[in-house]
Design a protein around this motif. Structure first.
Motif, PDB file in Angstrom:
ATOM      1  N   ALA A 189       0.827  -1.204   0.000  1.00  0.00           N
ATOM      2  CA  ALA A 189       0.000   0.000   0.000  1.00  0.00           C
ATOM      3  C   ALA A 189       0.864   1.258   0.000  1.00  0.00           C
ATOM      4  O   ALA A 189       0.547   2.245  -0.678  1.00  0.00           O
ATOM      5  CB  ALA A 189      -0.925  -0.007   1.216  1.00  0.00           C
ATOM      6  N   ALA A 190       1.951   1.231   0.763  1.00  0.00           N
ATOM      7  CA  ALA A 190       2.862   2.374   0.794  1.00  0.00           C
ATOM      8  C   ALA A 190       3.472   2.619  -0.588  1.00  0.00           C
ATOM      9  O   ALA A 190       3.592   3.768  -1.028  1.00  0.00           O
ATOM     10  CB  ALA A 190       3.967   2.136   1.826  1.00  0.00           C
ATOM     11  N   GLY A 191       3.834   1.546  -1.275  1.00  0.00           N
ATOM     12  CA  GLY A 191       4.371   1.683  -2.624  1.00  0.00           C
ATOM     13  C   GLY A 191       3.351   2.256  -3.591  1.00  0.00           C
ATOM     14  O   GLY A 191       3.674   3.097  -4.431  1.00  0.00           O
ATOM     15  N   ILE A 192       2.093   1.812  -3.464  1.00  0.00           N
ATOM     16  CA  ILE A 192       1.028   2.331  -4.328  1.00  0.00           C
ATOM     17  C   ILE A 192       0.790   3.813  -4.064  1.00  0.00           C
ATOM     18  O   ILE A 192       0.579   4.599  -4.987  1.00  0.00           O
ATOM     19  CB  ILE A 192      -0.268   1.525  -4.113  1.00  0.00           C
ATOM     20  CG1 ILE A 192      -0.077   0.091  -4.626  1.00  0.00           C
ATOM     21  CG2 ILE A 192      -1.446   2.183  -4.819  1.00  0.00           C
ATOM     22  CD1 ILE A 192      -1.228  -0.828  -4.304  1.00  0.00           C
ATOM     23  N   LEU A 193       0.834   4.205  -2.791  1.00  0.00           N
ATOM     24  CA  LEU A 193       0.661   5.618  -2.450  1.00  0.00           C
ATOM     25  C   LEU A 193       1.740   6.474  -3.109  1.00  0.00           C
ATOM     26  O   LEU A 193       1.455   7.531  -3.672  1.00  0.00           O
ATOM     27  CB  LEU A 193       0.709   5.811  -0.935  1.00  0.00           C
ATOM     28  CG  LEU A 193      -0.580   5.527  -0.150  1.00  0.00           C
ATOM     29  CD1 LEU A 193      -0.350   5.799   1.328  1.00  0.00           C
ATOM     30  CD2 LEU A 193      -1.721   6.375  -0.654  1.00  0.00           C
ATOM     31  N   CYS A 194       2.976   6.023  -3.014  1.00  0.00           N
ATOM     32  CA  CYS A 194       4.085   6.774  -3.633  1.00  0.00           C
ATOM     33  C   CYS A 194       3.904   6.846  -5.145  1.00  0.00           C
ATOM     34  O   CYS A 194       4.165   7.886  -5.763  1.00  0.00           O
ATOM     35  CB  CYS A 194       5.425   6.121  -3.287  1.00  0.00           C
ATOM     36  SG  CYS A 194       5.886   6.257  -1.547  1.00  0.00           S
ATOM     37  N   TYR A 195       3.441   5.742  -5.747  1.00  0.00           N
ATOM     38  CA  TYR A 195       3.223   5.727  -7.194  1.00  0.00           C
ATOM     39  C   TYR A 195       2.134   6.717  -7.604  1.00  0.00           C
ATOM     40  O   TYR A 195       2.291   7.466  -8.573  1.00  0.00           O
ATOM     41  CB  TYR A 195       2.841   4.312  -7.651  1.00  0.00           C
ATOM     42  CG  TYR A 195       2.392   4.253  -9.093  1.00  0.00           C
ATOM     43  CD1 TYR A 195       3.333   4.239 -10.126  1.00  0.00           C
ATOM     44  CD2 TYR A 195       1.038   4.225  -9.423  1.00  0.00           C
ATOM     45  CE1 TYR A 195       2.936   4.195 -11.449  1.00  0.00           C
ATOM     46  CE2 TYR A 195       0.631   4.185 -10.743  1.00  0.00           C
ATOM     47  CZ  TYR A 195       1.581   4.166 -11.753  1.00  0.00           C
ATOM     48  OH  TYR A 195       1.182   4.138 -13.053  1.00  0.00           O
ATOM     49  N   VAL A 196       1.014   6.720  -6.869  1.00  0.00           N
ATOM     50  CA  VAL A 196      -0.088   7.635  -7.173  1.00  0.00           C
ATOM     51  C   VAL A 196       0.376   9.085  -7.050  1.00  0.00           C
ATOM     52  O   VAL A 196       0.077   9.925  -7.893  1.00  0.00           O
ATOM     53  CB  VAL A 196      -1.294   7.368  -6.257  1.00  0.00           C
ATOM     54  CG1 VAL A 196      -2.356   8.450  -6.424  1.00  0.00           C
ATOM     55  CG2 VAL A 196      -1.897   6.007  -6.553  1.00  0.00           C
ATOM     56  N   GLY A 197       1.112   9.387  -5.973  1.00  0.00           N
ATOM     57  CA  GLY A 197       1.615  10.745  -5.786  1.00  0.00           C
ATOM     58  C   GLY A 197       2.541  11.172  -6.913  1.00  0.00           C
ATOM     59  O   GLY A 197       2.444  12.293  -7.423  1.00  0.00           O
ATOM     60  N   ALA A 198       3.436  10.260  -7.329  1.00  0.00           N
ATOM     61  CA  ALA A 198       4.356  10.575  -8.424  1.00  0.00           C
ATOM     62  C   ALA A 198       3.592  10.767  -9.738  1.00  0.00           C
ATOM     63  O   ALA A 198       3.920  11.650 -10.535  1.00  0.00           O
ATOM     64  CB  ALA A 198       5.384   9.460  -8.573  1.00  0.00           C
ATOM     65  N   TYR A 199       2.567   9.942  -9.958  1.00  0.00           N
ATOM     66  CA  TYR A 199       1.747  10.067 -11.175  1.00  0.00           C
ATOM     67  C   TYR A 199       1.063  11.425 -11.228  1.00  0.00           C
ATOM     68  O   TYR A 199       0.987  12.049 -12.290  1.00  0.00           O
ATOM     69  CB  TYR A 199       0.718   8.942 -11.214  1.00  0.00           C
ATOM     70  CG  TYR A 199      -0.281   9.080 -12.344  1.00  0.00           C
ATOM     71  CD1 TYR A 199       0.077   8.755 -13.648  1.00  0.00           C
ATOM     72  CD2 TYR A 199      -1.571   9.546 -12.103  1.00  0.00           C
ATOM     73  CE1 TYR A 199      -0.828   8.892 -14.689  1.00  0.00           C
ATOM     74  CE2 TYR A 199      -2.480   9.686 -13.139  1.00  0.00           C
ATOM     75  CZ  TYR A 199      -2.111   9.358 -14.429  1.00  0.00           C
ATOM     76  OH  TYR A 199      -3.006   9.504 -15.451  1.00  0.00           O
ATOM     77  N   VAL A 200       0.565  11.880 -10.080  1.00  0.00           N
ATOM     78  CA  VAL A 200      -0.088  13.186 -10.029  1.00  0.00           C
ATOM     79  C   VAL A 200       0.894  14.293 -10.389  1.00  0.00           C
ATOM     80  O   VAL A 200       0.582  15.204 -11.152  1.00  0.00           O
ATOM     81  CB  VAL A 200      -0.691  13.431  -8.632  1.00  0.00           C
ATOM     82  CG1 VAL A 200      -1.192  14.867  -8.504  1.00  0.00           C
ATOM     83  CG2 VAL A 200      -1.840  12.470  -8.372  1.00  0.00           C
ATOM     84  N   PHE A 201       2.119  14.216  -9.853  1.00  0.00           N
ATOM     85  CA  PHE A 201       3.137  15.220 -10.154  1.00  0.00           C
ATOM     86  C   PHE A 201       3.455  15.243 -11.643  1.00  0.00           C
ATOM     87  O   PHE A 201       3.541  16.308 -12.264  1.00  0.00           O
ATOM     88  CB  PHE A 201       4.409  14.932  -9.355  1.00  0.00           C
ATOM     89  CG  PHE A 201       4.452  15.626  -8.032  1.00  0.00           C
ATOM     90  CD1 PHE A 201       4.815  16.964  -7.933  1.00  0.00           C
ATOM     91  CD2 PHE A 201       4.119  14.949  -6.876  1.00  0.00           C
ATOM     92  CE1 PHE A 201       4.844  17.610  -6.722  1.00  0.00           C
ATOM     93  CE2 PHE A 201       4.148  15.584  -5.644  1.00  0.00           C
ATOM     94  CZ  PHE A 201       4.523  16.919  -5.565  1.00  0.00           C
ATOM     95  N   ILE A 202       3.659  14.063 -12.234  1.00  0.00           N
ATOM     96  CA  ILE A 202       4.038  13.982 -13.648  1.00  0.00           C
ATOM     97  C   ILE A 202       2.919  14.512 -14.542  1.00  0.00           C
ATOM     98  O   ILE A 202       3.150  15.276 -15.483  1.00  0.00           O
ATOM     99  CB  ILE A 202       4.377  12.523 -14.016  1.00  0.00           C
ATOM    100  CG1 ILE A 202       5.645  12.084 -13.275  1.00  0.00           C
ATOM    101  CG2 ILE A 202       4.575  12.381 -15.522  1.00  0.00           C
ATOM    102  CD1 ILE A 202       5.959  10.611 -13.430  1.00  0.00           C
ATOM    103  N   THR A 203       1.675  14.109 -14.237  1.00  0.00           N
ATOM    104  CA  THR A 203       0.541  14.544 -15.047  1.00  0.00           C
ATOM    105  C   THR A 203       0.286  16.030 -14.881  1.00  0.00           C
ATOM    106  O   THR A 203      -0.030  16.739 -15.843  1.00  0.00           O
ATOM    107  CB  THR A 203      -0.715  13.751 -14.671  1.00  0.00           C
ATOM    108  OG1 THR A 203      -0.423  12.351 -14.709  1.00  0.00           O
ATOM    109  CG2 THR A 203      -1.855  14.051 -15.637  1.00  0.00           C
ATOM    110  N   TYR A 204       0.424  16.513 -13.638  1.00  0.00           N
ATOM    111  CA  TYR A 204       0.206  17.941 -13.383  1.00  0.00           C
ATOM    112  C   TYR A 204       1.179  18.791 -14.196  1.00  0.00           C
ATOM    113  O   TYR A 204       0.830  19.882 -14.652  1.00  0.00           O
ATOM    114  CB  TYR A 204       0.363  18.238 -11.900  1.00  0.00           C
ATOM    115  CG  TYR A 204       0.165  19.698 -11.546  1.00  0.00           C
ATOM    116  CD1 TYR A 204      -1.104  20.207 -11.304  1.00  0.00           C
ATOM    117  CD2 TYR A 204       1.249  20.572 -11.466  1.00  0.00           C
ATOM    118  CE1 TYR A 204      -1.291  21.547 -10.985  1.00  0.00           C
ATOM    119  CE2 TYR A 204       1.068  21.911 -11.155  1.00  0.00           C
ATOM    120  CZ  TYR A 204      -0.193  22.385 -10.913  1.00  0.00           C
ATOM    121  OH  TYR A 204      -0.369  23.707 -10.616  1.00  0.00           O
ATOM    122  N   ASP A 205       2.388  18.288 -14.403  1.00  0.00           N
ATOM    123  CA  ASP A 205       3.389  19.038 -15.149  1.00  0.00           C
ATOM    124  C   ASP A 205       2.942  19.284 -16.591  1.00  0.00           C
ATOM    125  O   ASP A 205       3.326  20.288 -17.191  1.00  0.00           O
ATOM    126  CB  ASP A 205       4.718  18.266 -15.131  1.00  0.00           C
ATOM    127  CG  ASP A 205       5.850  19.067 -15.756  1.00  0.00           C
ATOM    128  OD1 ASP A 205       6.117  20.186 -15.288  1.00  0.00           O
ATOM    129  OD2 ASP A 205       6.458  18.568 -16.721  1.00  0.00           O
TER     130      ASP A 205
END
Length: 239
Positions: free
Chosen positions: A9-25
């Motif tokens: 779950a911790a890994g998935i959380l980090c992945y979701v957060g990183a995805y948001v950053f990349i997409t937001y860019d």
């Protein structure tokens, strides 16, 4: 088993957060409120922290350490509260997306420069190709831009052309060659979807945290009921 689940779950959380950053860019020119990234920052921090917390909880459970388990429960409770905050912030910023995009998208389109494209111009071309849209509400919006009036060729950027057409020049005399849907609604939808990923990830992990706290409390209660010694009754007499 719960420790493995917590690490995943911790890994998935980090992945979701990183995805948001990349997409937001890719869409940051259409959304000026950087505070929208706060939920993503929080879940990345929480996901990273939980790798360590999960290890503490695993060791405390194996050793059945009351102090370690109590600390684990308290930390999980604090993280659970943080996840609730993430969900609330996610809903708040999700509701603000439409107003933010509506406020900034006209300025971005008016600043388009197809001859010597800057970052904002490249962002427009990227969004139109990626979301298969053209203009703010439709392709006719380009007629009101500075770039359209300067070029004087009665055409829109090539990024408005349908991907299946190789001979499209962006000319408004052939509107069937252009994407008919406007970009504003699609950008809003995309950003709201991104925020929903954060919300669902936080909700799912909050449920996992509740399970972890329940498991730790069960072990703690079992340990508290274990006496130092037991009276053995054999044949009606105490041994």
């Amino acid at each position: 088993v719960f420790w493995c689940l917590l690490q995943a779950a911790a890994g998935i959380l980090c992945y979701v957060g990183a995805y948001v950053f990349i997409t937001y860019d890719d869409y940051d020119h259409f959304f000026e409120d950087v505070y929208t990234l706060i939920p993503a920052v929080i879940i990345i921090a929480v996901g990273t922290l939980l790798f360590i917390i999960g290890l503490i909880g695993c060791c405390a459970t194996i050793r059945e350490s009351r102090c370690g388990l109590a600390t684990f429960v308290i930390i999980l409770l604090l993280v659970f509260i943080t996840e609730v905050v993430v969900v609330v912030l996610g809903y708040i910023y999700r509701a603000k997306v439409e107003d933010e995009v509506d406020h900034s998208i006209r300025k971005v389109y008016n600043g388009y420069n197809g001859t010597n494209p800057d970052a904002a111009s490249r962002a427009i071309d990227y969004v139109q190709r990626q979301l298969r849209c053209c203009g703010i509400h439709n392709y006719s919006d380009w007629e009101n831009t500075v770039w359209f009036k300067q070029t004087k060729n009665n055409s829109v950027p090539l990024s408005c052309c349908k991907a299946a057409l190789s001979n499209c020049t962006g000319s408004l005399t052939h509107p069937m060659d252009l994407y008919s849907e406007g970009c504003e609604a699609l950008v809003v939808k995309k950003l709201q979807e991104i925020m929903m990923y954060v919300i669902w990830a936080a909700l799912a992990f909050a449920a996992i945290q509740l399970l972890g706290m329940l498991c730790a409390c069960v072990v703690l209660c079992r340990r508290s009921r274990d006496p130092a010694y037991e009276l053995l009754i054999t044949g009606g007499t105490y041994a």
